[in-house]
Design a protein around this motif. Structure first.
Motif, mmCIF file in Angstrom:
data_model
loop_
_atom_site.group_PDB
_atom_site.id
_atom_site.type_symbol
_atom_site.label_atom_id
_atom_site.label_comp_id
_atom_site.label_asym_id
_atom_site.label_seq_id
_atom_site.Cartn_x
_atom_site.Cartn_y
_atom_site.Cartn_z
ATOM 1 N N ILE A 178 0.832 -1.197 0.000
ATOM 2 C CA ILE A 178 0.000 0.000 0.000
ATOM 3 C C ILE A 178 0.871 1.253 0.000
ATOM 4 C CG2 ILE A 178 -1.757 1.293 1.254
ATOM 5 C CD1 ILE A 178 -2.758 -1.273 -0.038
ATOM 6 N N LEU A 179 1.999 1.212 0.697
ATOM 7 C CA LEU A 179 2.918 2.347 0.697
ATOM 8 C C LEU A 179 3.416 2.643 -0.712
ATOM 9 C CD1 LEU A 179 5.164 1.898 3.874
ATOM 10 C CD2 LEU A 179 3.593 3.775 3.373
ATOM 11 N N TYR A 180 3.700 1.595 -1.470
ATOM 12 C CA TYR A 180 4.145 1.780 -2.858
ATOM 13 C C TYR A 180 3.051 2.453 -3.684
ATOM 14 C CZ TYR A 180 5.590 0.711 -7.629
ATOM 15 O OH TYR A 180 5.929 0.815 -8.958
ATOM 16 N N ILE A 181 1.816 2.009 -3.494
ATOM 17 C CA ILE A 181 0.692 2.625 -4.217
ATOM 18 C C ILE A 181 0.558 4.094 -3.818
ATOM 19 C CG2 ILE A 181 -1.823 2.610 -4.470
ATOM 20 C CD1 ILE A 181 -1.716 -0.428 -4.141
ATOM 21 N N ASN A 182 0.649 4.360 -2.516
ATOM 22 C CA ASN A 182 0.532 5.744 -2.038
ATOM 23 C C ASN A 182 1.584 6.643 -2.652
ATOM 24 O OD1 ASN A 182 -1.584 4.946 -0.404
ATOM 25 N ND2 ASN A 182 -0.355 4.799 1.450
ATOM 26 N N LYS A 183 2.791 6.134 -2.758
ATOM 27 C CA LYS A 183 3.914 6.944 -3.228
ATOM 28 C C LYS A 183 3.910 7.146 -4.734
ATOM 29 C CE LYS A 183 8.976 7.227 -3.049
ATOM 30 N NZ LYS A 183 10.226 6.559 -2.557
ATOM 31 N N ASN A 184 3.484 6.123 -5.482
ATOM 32 C CA ASN A 184 3.638 6.162 -6.934
ATOM 33 C C ASN A 184 2.351 6.405 -7.720
ATOM 34 O OD1 ASN A 184 6.637 5.202 -7.435
ATOM 35 N ND2 ASN A 184 5.820 3.875 -5.846
ATOM 36 N N ARG A 194 -9.737 7.154 -8.685
ATOM 37 C CA ARG A 194 -9.716 5.820 -9.280
ATOM 38 C C ARG A 194 -9.322 4.758 -8.255
ATOM 39 N NH1 ARG A 194 -6.493 7.315 -14.896
ATOM 40 N NH2 ARG A 194 -8.288 8.185 -16.039
ATOM 41 N N VAL A 195 -8.287 5.037 -7.478
ATOM 42 C CA VAL A 195 -7.802 4.067 -6.499
ATOM 43 C C VAL A 195 -8.838 3.828 -5.408
ATOM 44 C CG1 VAL A 195 -6.081 3.657 -4.686
ATOM 45 C CG2 VAL A 195 -5.358 4.494 -6.935
#
Length: 213
Positions: A178-184, A194-195
């Motif tokens: 989830i951190l990767y999604i938040n950052k990128n 969308r997310v």
């Protein structure tokens, strides 16, 4: 044999944590949060989940409760997931998820919040613990079956801790995703919608399937 039994229980905790209801709940709470808050949320969710599992496992290990009553735990878990999905979709379609960028010490920071006004509070972390605890009720039945198979129907704290540790490994690991999604991905209002809309739809589908199963 005792160490092997605890290892099997730990492994079952890992498998249990991969349930779509657990990962969906963590995603709903962690999307759009800072690194510190995401890790705090996933850890509190795991602690709340493990604590409830232990308490109810001890109760059910002592008292004979029918399968029909235990089934209400699954209904509670499903209802929580469904409610979170509906809430997220409501926030998306009513434009109540906000994003603001600013520069601080030469670095760009993104703040994401629900509602019209930007407020700093700890309601989401407290809610993560509560939801983790509520969803733990739905996992008690499956955990008791596994513990009983390994340790002849006797439940002690060491066994539940091994199970909870397996759960926490996956929860914290998924928090990193989830951190990767938040950052990128969450770098624009359009992507934000969308997310969150995707997370809402998945929650509604998962919760509905659990209720209908």
């Amino acid at each position: 044999m005792e160490n092997l039994g605890l290892l099997l229980i730990f492994w079952y905790g890992i498998l249990h944590a991969f349930g779509p209801d657990h990962l969906t709940a963590i995603a709903d709470f962690s999307i759009g949060k800072s690194k510190k808050k995401t890790m705090t949320i996933t850890t509190l969710f795991a602690i709340g989940h493990g604590l409830t599992l232990f308490i109810f496992a001890k109760i059910l290990d002592t008292y004979n409760i029918s399968e029909s009553i235990l089934g209400y735990g699954d209904i509670i878990s499903a209802s929580v997931i469904l409610a979170m999905g509906i809430y997220l979709l409501y926030m998306v379609f009513n434009d109540r998820i906000q994003l603001k960028k600013h520069i601080h010490d030469g670095k760009e920071h993104i703040h994401i919040w629900f509602g019209k006004n930007h407020e700093h509070d700890n309601r989401d972390t407290a809610s993560a613990f509560t939801v983790g605890a509520l969803m733990g009720i739905g996992g008690v039945r499956g955990m008791l079956v596994t513990l009983g198979m390994v340790e002849a129907n006797s439940v002690d704290m060491t066994m539940v801790l091994a199970f909870s540790l397996g759960v926490m490994v996956i929860f914290v690991g998924f928090g990193s995703v989830i951190l990767y999604i938040n950052k990128n991905l969450l770098n624009s209002k359009q992507n934000l919608k969308r997310v969150f809309a995707t997370a809402g739809v998945i929650s509604v589908v998962v919760g509905s399937n659990m209720l209908l199963a």
